[in-house]
Design a protein around this motif. Structure first.
Motif, PDB file in Angstrom:
ATOM      1  N   LEU A 276     -23.055  -2.596  54.522  1.00  0.00           N
ATOM      2  CA  LEU A 276     -22.036  -3.071  55.465  1.00  0.00           C
ATOM      3  C   LEU A 276     -20.647  -2.585  55.082  1.00  0.00           C
ATOM      4  CD1 LEU A 276     -23.236  -6.750  56.069  1.00  0.00           C
ATOM      5  CD2 LEU A 276     -23.419  -4.796  57.625  1.00  0.00           C
ATOM      6  N   VAL A 277     -20.399  -2.502  53.763  1.00  0.00           N
ATOM      7  CA  VAL A 277     -19.096  -2.024  53.294  1.00  0.00           C
ATOM      8  C   VAL A 277     -18.877  -0.578  53.729  1.00  0.00           C
ATOM      9  CG1 VAL A 277     -17.696  -1.497  51.260  1.00  0.00           C
ATOM     10  CG2 VAL A 277     -19.056  -3.597  51.331  1.00  0.00           C
ATOM     11  N   ARG A 278     -19.913   0.233  53.581  1.00  0.00           N
ATOM     12  CA  ARG A 278     -19.795   1.643  53.968  1.00  0.00           C
ATOM     13  C   ARG A 278     -19.600   1.791  55.471  1.00  0.00           C
ATOM     14  NH1 ARG A 278     -24.104   6.391  52.217  1.00  0.00           N
ATOM     15  NH2 ARG A 278     -22.957   8.159  53.130  1.00  0.00           N
ATOM     16  N   VAL A 279     -20.349   1.008  56.234  1.00  0.00           N
ATOM     17  CA  VAL A 279     -20.205   1.047  57.689  1.00  0.00           C
ATOM     18  C   VAL A 279     -18.802   0.603  58.102  1.00  0.00           C
ATOM     19  CG1 VAL A 279     -21.009   0.028  59.860  1.00  0.00           C
ATOM     20  CG2 VAL A 279     -22.664   0.726  58.119  1.00  0.00           C
ATOM     21  N   PHE A 280     -18.321  -0.463  57.460  1.00  0.00           N
ATOM     22  CA  PHE A 280     -16.984  -0.990  57.763  1.00  0.00           C
ATOM     23  C   PHE A 280     -15.917   0.059  57.475  1.00  0.00           C
ATOM     24  CE2 PHE A 280     -13.135  -3.262  56.365  1.00  0.00           C
ATOM     25  CZ  PHE A 280     -12.880  -4.017  57.501  1.00  0.00           C
ATOM     26  N   TRP A 281     -16.005   0.699  56.302  1.00  0.00           N
ATOM     27  CA  TRP A 281     -15.008   1.695  55.922  1.00  0.00           C
ATOM     28  C   TRP A 281     -15.078   2.932  56.812  1.00  0.00           C
ATOM     29  CZ3 TRP A 281     -10.575   2.617  53.943  1.00  0.00           C
ATOM     30  CH2 TRP A 281     -10.224   3.902  53.521  1.00  0.00           C
ATOM     31  N   ALA A 282     -16.263   3.289  57.260  1.00  0.00           N
ATOM     32  CA  ALA A 282     -16.409   4.481  58.095  1.00  0.00           C
ATOM     33  C   ALA A 282     -15.847   4.296  59.494  1.00  0.00           C
ATOM     34  CB  ALA A 282     -17.882   4.879  58.176  1.00  0.00           C
ATOM     35  N   SER A 283     -15.706   3.048  59.927  1.00  0.00           N
ATOM     36  CA  SER A 283     -15.222   2.789  61.280  1.00  0.00           C
ATOM     37  C   SER A 283     -13.705   2.826  61.345  1.00  0.00           C
ATOM     38  CB  SER A 283     -15.715   1.417  61.765  1.00  0.00           C
ATOM     39  OG  SER A 283     -15.092   0.383  61.024  1.00  0.00           O
ATOM     40  N   THR A 284     -13.182   3.144  62.526  1.00  0.00           N
ATOM     41  CA  THR A 284     -11.731   3.138  62.725  1.00  0.00           C
ATOM     42  C   THR A 284     -11.160   1.736  62.549  1.00  0.00           C
ATOM     43  OG1 THR A 284     -11.851   5.024  64.242  1.00  0.00           O
ATOM     44  CG2 THR A 284      -9.900   3.620  64.400  1.00  0.00           C
ATOM     45  N   VAL A 285     -11.869   0.746  63.065  1.00  0.00           N
ATOM     46  CA  VAL A 285     -11.423  -0.646  62.919  1.00  0.00           C
ATOM     47  C   VAL A 285     -11.352  -1.031  61.446  1.00  0.00           C
ATOM     48  CG1 VAL A 285     -12.023  -3.050  63.384  1.00  0.00           C
ATOM     49  CG2 VAL A 285     -12.294  -1.330  65.180  1.00  0.00           C
ATOM     50  N   GLY A 286     -12.341  -0.621  60.662  1.00  0.00           N
ATOM     51  CA  GLY A 286     -12.361  -0.943  59.243  1.00  0.00           C
ATOM     52  C   GLY A 286     -11.193  -0.322  58.500  1.00  0.00           C
ATOM     53  N   LYS A 287     -10.906   0.941  58.786  1.00  0.00           N
ATOM     54  CA  LYS A 287      -9.789   1.618  58.129  1.00  0.00           C
ATOM     55  C   LYS A 287      -8.457   0.967  58.509  1.00  0.00           C
ATOM     56  CE  LYS A 287     -12.130   6.098  57.896  1.00  0.00           C
ATOM     57  NZ  LYS A 287     -12.457   6.026  56.465  1.00  0.00           N
ATOM     58  N   LYS A 288      -8.323   0.582  59.776  1.00  0.00           N
ATOM     59  CA  LYS A 288      -7.095  -0.085  60.199  1.00  0.00           C
ATOM     60  C   LYS A 288      -6.950  -1.446  59.523  1.00  0.00           C
ATOM     61  CE  LYS A 288      -6.402   2.078  64.730  1.00  0.00           C
ATOM     62  NZ  LYS A 288      -6.294   1.861  66.199  1.00  0.00           N
ATOM     63  N   ALA A 289      -8.066  -2.151  59.334  1.00  0.00           N
ATOM     64  CA  ALA A 289      -8.020  -3.448  58.666  1.00  0.00           C
ATOM     65  C   ALA A 289      -7.616  -3.284  57.201  1.00  0.00           C
ATOM     66  CB  ALA A 289      -9.371  -4.143  58.775  1.00  0.00           C
ATOM     67  N   VAL A 290      -8.194  -2.283  56.525  1.00  0.00           N
ATOM     68  CA  VAL A 290      -7.829  -2.005  55.128  1.00  0.00           C
ATOM     69  C   VAL A 290      -6.356  -1.645  55.031  1.00  0.00           C
ATOM     70  CG1 VAL A 290      -8.173  -0.387  53.216  1.00  0.00           C
ATOM     71  CG2 VAL A 290     -10.144  -1.328  54.419  1.00  0.00           C
ATOM     72  N   MET A 291      -5.896  -0.833  55.972  1.00  0.00           N
ATOM     73  CA  MET A 291      -4.493  -0.434  55.987  1.00  0.00           C
ATOM     74  C   MET A 291      -3.584  -1.641  56.203  1.00  0.00           C
ATOM     75  SD  MET A 291      -2.880   2.641  58.255  1.00  0.00           S
ATOM     76  CE  MET A 291      -1.170   3.159  58.030  1.00  0.00           C
TER      77      MET A 291
ATOM     78  N   ALA B 117      -3.932  -0.172  43.535  1.00  0.00           N
ATOM     79  CA  ALA B 117      -5.116  -0.181  44.399  1.00  0.00           C
ATOM     80  C   ALA B 117      -4.709  -0.334  45.864  1.00  0.00           C
ATOM     81  CB  ALA B 117      -6.056  -1.314  43.985  1.00  0.00           C
ATOM     82  N   ALA B 118      -3.712  -1.200  46.121  1.00  0.00           N
ATOM     83  CA  ALA B 118      -3.228  -1.396  47.489  1.00  0.00           C
ATOM     84  C   ALA B 118      -2.569  -0.123  48.025  1.00  0.00           C
ATOM     85  CB  ALA B 118      -2.249  -2.566  47.532  1.00  0.00           C
ATOM     86  N   VAL B 119      -1.780   0.529  47.177  1.00  0.00           N
ATOM     87  CA  VAL B 119      -1.099   1.765  47.593  1.00  0.00           C
ATOM     88  C   VAL B 119      -2.122   2.851  47.912  1.00  0.00           C
ATOM     89  CG1 VAL B 119       0.384   3.651  46.802  1.00  0.00           C
ATOM     90  CG2 VAL B 119       1.043   1.282  46.362  1.00  0.00           C
ATOM     91  N   LEU B 120      -3.129   3.010  47.049  1.00  0.00           N
ATOM     92  CA  LEU B 120      -4.150   4.035  47.279  1.00  0.00           C
ATOM     93  C   LEU B 120      -4.964   3.733  48.531  1.00  0.00           C
ATOM     94  CD1 LEU B 120      -5.434   4.648  43.632  1.00  0.00           C
ATOM     95  CD2 LEU B 120      -3.992   6.151  45.025  1.00  0.00           C
ATOM     96  N   ALA B 121      -5.358   2.460  48.708  1.00  0.00           N
ATOM     97  CA  ALA B 121      -6.125   2.084  49.897  1.00  0.00           C
ATOM     98  C   ALA B 121      -5.310   2.325  51.160  1.00  0.00           C
ATOM     99  CB  ALA B 121      -6.534   0.612  49.812  1.00  0.00           C
ATOM    100  N   HIS B 122      -4.032   2.004  51.097  1.00  0.00           N
ATOM    101  CA  HIS B 122      -3.145   2.187  52.245  1.00  0.00           C
ATOM    102  C   HIS B 122      -2.980   3.672  52.563  1.00  0.00           C
ATOM    103  CE1 HIS B 122      -0.197   0.379  54.972  1.00  0.00           C
ATOM    104  NE2 HIS B 122       0.574   1.429  54.749  1.00  0.00           N
ATOM    105  N   GLY B 123      -2.736   4.469  51.521  1.00  0.00           N
ATOM    106  CA  GLY B 123      -2.505   5.889  51.727  1.00  0.00           C
ATOM    107  C   GLY B 123      -3.738   6.622  52.220  1.00  0.00           C
ATOM    108  N   VAL B 124      -4.896   6.319  51.626  1.00  0.00           N
ATOM    109  CA  VAL B 124      -6.133   6.993  52.020  1.00  0.00           C
ATOM    110  C   VAL B 124      -6.525   6.626  53.446  1.00  0.00           C
ATOM    111  CG1 VAL B 124      -8.623   7.140  51.582  1.00  0.00           C
ATOM    112  CG2 VAL B 124      -7.004   7.238  49.675  1.00  0.00           C
ATOM    113  N   SER B 125      -6.439   5.340  53.774  1.00  0.00           N
ATOM    114  CA  SER B 125      -6.799   4.927  55.132  1.00  0.00           C
ATOM    115  C   SER B 125      -5.829   5.520  56.155  1.00  0.00           C
ATOM    116  CB  SER B 125      -6.830   3.400  55.239  1.00  0.00           C
ATOM    117  OG  SER B 125      -5.597   2.832  54.845  1.00  0.00           O
ATOM    118  N   ALA B 126      -4.536   5.567  55.816  1.00  0.00           N
ATOM    119  CA  ALA B 126      -3.550   6.162  56.732  1.00  0.00           C
ATOM    120  C   ALA B 126      -3.834   7.640  56.943  1.00  0.00           C
ATOM    121  CB  ALA B 126      -2.141   5.968  56.174  1.00  0.00           C
TER     122      ALA B 126
END
Length: 234
Positions: free
Chosen positions: A13-28, A86-95
């Motif tokens: 589920l984590v992989r599916v969530f991250w692969a989706s546009t909604v998931g990346k926007k949520a992480v961002m 970790a927050a900066v990297l997650a934000h930058g990668v998702s963006a």
């Protein structure tokens, strides 16, 4: 063999969530709110410089010893740093990935830009690059003291004054803080929409809050170099 095939066909589920546009926007959005919380705490600490070197240096000492005596010196500070990184990297990668996905979806650029797109929206990407470069400079300047002209370990007040006694230190910081203001203004609003906090009834309040946060943070951060330049802090 069948189990391995079945596992391959059903990613986590984590992989599916991250692969989706909604998931990346949520992480961002979540990582952006974590960084916003840090900025609020950081500007409050910065403003202690107006109470003199003793109080500001005591604040710097507290940062290194917070969590004691349960935690060893600097342990809590490093935990904060790791979480923030970790927050900066997650934000930058998702963006970055969302940006690439958007470009692939629209390979042909618009002939006319939408007039209603704000300046902050159009400069979010460049603002992110500016802030990433500034973070590196800021660490070299006031954490490792590598580029600080008169860096002294354990004397944060004197180090801040030394930084803002140079024209380039002032320019770098002021440009970065303006980028922070624009980023917060647009980012807070976008995060609220992504996380479902926005609706017709709350949109106006959220916009006022986003503008207010951006203004207060920018003014708070900018006040320190301006105080040094004008001799209020010396």
């Amino acid at each position: 063999m069948a189990l391995a095939t079945r596992t391959d066909r059903h990613p986590s589920l984590v992989r599916v969530f991250w692969a989706s546009t909604v998931g990346k926007k949520a992480v961002m959005a979540v990582s952006g709110l974590i960084m916003l919380g840090y900025l609020v705490a950081h500007v409050m600490g910065n403003l202690k410089i107006f109470f003199g070197p003793e109080e500001f240096n005591a604040y710097g000492h507290w940062l290194r010893t917070m969590g004691g005596p349960v935690l060893h010196e600097k342990w809590a500070l490093w935990l904060v740093r790791v979480a923030l990184l970790a927050a900066v990297l997650a934000h930058g990668v998702s963006a970055y990935q969302l940006s690439r996905r958007d470009l692939r979806a629209r390979p042909v650029r618009y002939v006319h830009r939408r007039r209603r797109t704000s300046y902050a929206t159009r400069t979010m990407r460049w603002g992110g690059v500016i802030l990433a470069l500034f973070i590196v400079w800021h660490l070299l300047d006031l954490t490792t003291l590598t580029v600080n002209p008169r860096g002294q370990e354990g004397h944060p007040y004197e180090n801040v004054v030394a930084t803002f006694s140079t024209w380039y230190g002032d320019v770098i910081y002021l440009v970065a803080m303006l980028a922070v203001g624009l980023h917060v203004r647009h980012g807070f609003w976008s995060a609220a929409q992504t996380l479902g906090a926005g609706n017709a009834a709350r949109d106006r309040t959220l916009k006022v809050l986003a503008n207010g946060l951006a203004l207060v943070l920018t003014a708070g951060f900018v006040s320190v170099p301006v105080a040094v330049m004008t001799g209020v802090v010396s």
